[in-house]
Design a protein around this motif. Structure first.
Motif, PDB file in Angstrom:
ATOM      1  N   LYS A   1       0.844  -1.185   0.000  1.00 26.56           N
ATOM      2  CA  LYS A   1       0.000   0.000   0.000  1.00 26.56           C
ATOM      3  C   LYS A   1       0.883   1.240   0.000  1.00 26.56           C
ATOM      4  O   LYS A   1       1.849   1.330   0.763  1.00 26.56           O
ATOM      5  N   HIS A   2       0.539   2.181  -0.872  1.00 23.62           N
ATOM      6  CA  HIS A   2       1.269   3.446  -0.969  1.00 23.62           C
ATOM      7  C   HIS A   2       0.317   4.610  -0.744  1.00 23.62           C
ATOM      8  O   HIS A   2      -0.827   4.585  -1.208  1.00 23.62           O
ATOM      9  N   PHE A   3       0.779   5.611  -0.048  1.00 18.45           N
ATOM     10  CA  PHE A   3       0.146   6.929  -0.044  1.00 18.45           C
ATOM     11  C   PHE A   3       1.110   7.855  -0.776  1.00 18.45           C
ATOM     12  O   PHE A   3       2.068   8.368  -0.191  1.00 18.45           O
ATOM     13  N   GLY A   4       0.892   8.053  -2.070  1.00 20.74           N
ATOM     14  CA  GLY A   4       1.851   8.802  -2.857  1.00 20.74           C
ATOM     15  C   GLY A   4       3.181   8.076  -2.881  1.00 20.74           C
ATOM     16  O   GLY A   4       3.266   6.904  -3.235  1.00 20.74           O
ATOM     17  N   LYS A   5       4.242   8.761  -2.466  1.00 20.81           N
ATOM     18  CA  LYS A   5       5.560   8.143  -2.430  1.00 20.81           C
ATOM     19  C   LYS A   5       5.817   7.365  -1.145  1.00 20.81           C
ATOM     20  O   LYS A   5       6.837   6.674  -1.026  1.00 20.81           O
ATOM     21  N   LEU A   6       4.909   7.471  -0.200  1.00 22.84           N
ATOM     22  CA  LEU A   6       5.085   6.800   1.085  1.00 22.84           C
ATOM     23  C   LEU A   6       4.614   5.354   0.988  1.00 22.84           C
ATOM     24  O   LEU A   6       3.455   5.085   0.669  1.00 22.84           O
ATOM     25  N   HIS A   7       5.507   4.425   1.258  1.00 19.14           N
ATOM     26  CA  HIS A   7       5.215   2.990   1.182  1.00 19.14           C
ATOM     27  C   HIS A   7       4.805   2.519   2.580  1.00 19.14           C
ATOM     28  O   HIS A   7       5.641   2.257   3.433  1.00 19.14           O
ATOM     29  N   VAL A   8       3.493   2.411   2.826  1.00 18.83           N
ATOM     30  CA  VAL A   8       3.014   2.205   4.195  1.00 18.83           C
ATOM     31  C   VAL A   8       2.737   0.740   4.538  1.00 18.83           C
ATOM     32  O   VAL A   8       2.626   0.399   5.707  1.00 18.83           O
ATOM     33  N   MET A   9       2.624  -0.132   3.553  1.00 17.09           N
ATOM     34  CA  MET A   9       2.513  -1.576   3.790  1.00 17.09           C
ATOM     35  C   MET A   9       3.416  -2.290   2.793  1.00 17.09           C
ATOM     36  O   MET A   9       3.304  -2.072   1.587  1.00 17.09           O
ATOM     37  N   ARG A  10       4.276  -3.151   3.306  1.00 17.37           N
ATOM     38  CA  ARG A  10       5.308  -3.778   2.490  1.00 17.37           C
ATOM     39  C   ARG A  10       5.195  -5.302   2.534  1.00 17.37           C
ATOM     40  O   ARG A  10       5.532  -5.929   3.534  1.00 17.37           O
TER      41      ARG A  10
ATOM     42  N   PHE B   1      -5.427  -0.937  -2.106  1.00 18.24           N
ATOM     43  CA  PHE B   1      -4.015  -1.307  -2.009  1.00 18.24           C
ATOM     44  C   PHE B   1      -3.475  -1.498  -3.416  1.00 18.24           C
ATOM     45  O   PHE B   1      -4.232  -1.630  -4.380  1.00 18.24           O
ATOM     46  N   GLN B   2      -2.138  -1.482  -3.546  1.00 17.24           N
ATOM     47  CA  GLN B   2      -1.544  -1.425  -4.879  1.00 17.24           C
ATOM     48  C   GLN B   2      -0.866  -2.715  -5.348  1.00 17.24           C
ATOM     49  O   GLN B   2      -0.430  -2.793  -6.481  1.00 17.24           O
ATOM     50  N   GLY B   3      -0.798  -3.705  -4.494  1.00 20.65           N
ATOM     51  CA  GLY B   3      -0.174  -4.949  -4.923  1.00 20.65           C
ATOM     52  C   GLY B   3      -0.530  -6.079  -3.982  1.00 20.65           C
ATOM     53  O   GLY B   3      -0.818  -5.855  -2.803  1.00 20.65           O
ATOM     54  N   GLY B   4      -0.545  -7.299  -4.498  1.00 19.17           N
ATOM     55  CA  GLY B   4      -0.898  -8.452  -3.699  1.00 19.17           C
ATOM     56  C   GLY B   4      -2.375  -8.769  -3.779  1.00 19.17           C
ATOM     57  O   GLY B   4      -3.090  -8.319  -4.690  1.00 19.17           O
ATOM     58  N   ARG B   5      -2.836  -9.572  -2.802  1.00 20.32           N
ATOM     59  CA  ARG B   5      -4.229 -10.012  -2.831  1.00 20.32           C
ATOM     60  C   ARG B   5      -4.747 -10.169  -1.410  1.00 20.32           C
ATOM     61  O   ARG B   5      -4.029 -10.587  -0.510  1.00 20.32           O
ATOM     62  N   ILE B   6      -6.026  -9.821  -1.226  1.00 21.74           N
ATOM     63  CA  ILE B   6      -6.690  -9.995   0.060  1.00 21.74           C
ATOM     64  C   ILE B   6      -7.922 -10.862  -0.153  1.00 21.74           C
ATOM     65  O   ILE B   6      -8.741 -10.586  -1.040  1.00 21.74           O
TER      66      ILE B   6
ATOM     67  N   THR C   1      -4.091   1.132   8.625  1.00 20.51           N
ATOM     68  CA  THR C   1      -4.186   0.969   7.176  1.00 20.51           C
ATOM     69  C   THR C   1      -4.424  -0.482   6.816  1.00 20.51           C
ATOM     70  O   THR C   1      -5.218  -0.798   5.919  1.00 20.51           O
ATOM     71  N   LEU C   2      -3.771  -1.383   7.520  1.00 15.41           N
ATOM     72  CA  LEU C   2      -3.919  -2.809   7.239  1.00 15.41           C
ATOM     73  C   LEU C   2      -5.370  -3.248   7.381  1.00 15.41           C
ATOM     74  O   LEU C   2      -5.933  -3.865   6.469  1.00 15.41           O
ATOM     75  N   ILE C   3      -5.988  -2.933   8.519  1.00 14.15           N
ATOM     76  CA  ILE C   3      -7.356  -3.433   8.696  1.00 14.15           C
ATOM     77  C   ILE C   3      -8.349  -2.666   7.827  1.00 14.15           C
ATOM     78  O   ILE C   3      -9.386  -3.222   7.437  1.00 14.15           O
ATOM     79  N   ARG C   4      -8.044  -1.434   7.485  1.00 12.43           N
ATOM     80  CA  ARG C   4      -8.919  -0.707   6.563  1.00 12.43           C
ATOM     81  C   ARG C   4      -8.859  -1.311   5.160  1.00 12.43           C
ATOM     82  O   ARG C   4      -9.844  -1.296   4.424  1.00 12.43           O
ATOM     83  N   CYS C   5      -7.712  -1.860   4.792  1.00 14.47           N
ATOM     84  CA  CYS C   5      -7.605  -2.570   3.513  1.00 14.47           C
ATOM     85  C   CYS C   5      -8.428  -3.853   3.532  1.00 14.47           C
ATOM     86  O   CYS C   5      -9.037  -4.225   2.517  1.00 14.47           O
ATOM     87  N   VAL C   6      -8.472  -4.530   4.672  1.00 15.60           N
ATOM     88  CA  VAL C   6      -9.242  -5.773   4.781  1.00 15.60           C
ATOM     89  C   VAL C   6     -10.720  -5.512   4.533  1.00 15.60           C
ATOM     90  O   VAL C   6     -11.428  -6.353   3.972  1.00 15.60           O
TER      91      VAL C   6
END
Length: 253
Positions: A17-26, A61-66, A50-55
């Motif tokens: 997950k990214h917020f602009g240039k900030l990589h907040v979940m890796r 989010f910008q990559g991967g799968r939930i 951010t993690l649970i809001r993505c769930v």
């Protein structure tokens, strides 16, 4: 609390997950089993909320799968019908109560079941009364949010989420906006929910509560899962130096 079913109700695979240039979940990998209580800890800005809001699909989010209860959320918000399907199975309690001030407590709880689940007024009222009893505020049903304390309002928010009969409950620092004397009553309601076997993902700064209720504690730093395990192991014998540093700060108080 832990279930024997081996199929996760939540599965995150290489989620970024990214917020602009900030990589907040890796590259987050995380499974949550049915009936499991997972408490997520870490410093402010580490990516916990951010993690649970993505769930719940509240943040793209910008990559991967939930995967949530067999339904997939796709990157960049491209989930379509599956997003709505996930949200009907997931309840969420936020830092702020987000109650409708012009509706009674009972009507706050019954609104979504009637509009989304198609419950009749009679069914929804019966459900609301049962859940308000469960969270200890049945006597407040005919009042309005402004007449309740913060702790009572947060318990209404919990009852409202439960009224949708979710398979998973998410909590985003549910006590952080409360006065200290009101925190306990909200945590007590969450303890009862855990005892009843509800699957829960909880972001909290209440370390004593985490130790008591969690089946597993997940420590996040810089958008990465640095350490996870049973609460007694993570709290008493943290293996990673960043976990040790974080706990030494928060537990010394």
């Amino acid at each position: 609390m832990s279930a024997t079913d081996t199929r996760p109700i939540v599965r995150l695979q290489k989620v970024n997950k990214h917020f602009g240039k900030l990589h907040v979940m890796r590259d987050i990998d995380l499974d949550v089993a049915p009936g499991e209580v997972v408490v997520i800890i870490g410093a402010s800005g580490s990516g916990k909320s951010t993690l649970i809001r993505c769930v719940n699909g509240l943040e793209p989010f910008q990559g991967g799968r939930i995967e949530v209860d067999g339904k997939y959320l796709e990157p960049n918000g491209a989930s379509g019908k599956s997003l709505q399907a996930v949200r009907t199975e997931v309840g969420m309690v936020f830092q702020q109560f987000n109650l409708f001030p012009h509706l009674s407590i009972r009507d706050n709880v019954t609104l979504a079941p009637r509009k989304v689940r198609g419950m009749t007024r009679q069914q929804a009222d019966a459900t609301a009364d049962r859940l308000l009893q469960r969270v200890g505020i049945a006597d407040q049903a005919d009042k309005y949010p402004g007449q309740l304390s913060g702790g009572q309002q947060q318990r209404v928010a919990l009852a409202r989420a439960l009224a949708m009969e979710p398979r998973l409950m998410l909590f985003d620092e549910p006590t952080s906006a409360l006065d200290p004397e009101m925190i306990g009553e909200v945590l007590d309601a969450m303890r009862e929910l855990a005892k009843d076997g509800m699957t829960m993902m909880i972001v909290t700064h209440e370390m004593g509560f985490a130790r008591e209720v969690a089946d597993r504690v997940v420590f996040i730093h810089g958008g990465e899962i640095v350490e996870q395990g049973p609460p007694e192991r993570v709290f008493d014998q943290p293996r990673h130096e960043r976990t040790q540093a974080f706990l030494s700060r928060v537990l010394k108080h």
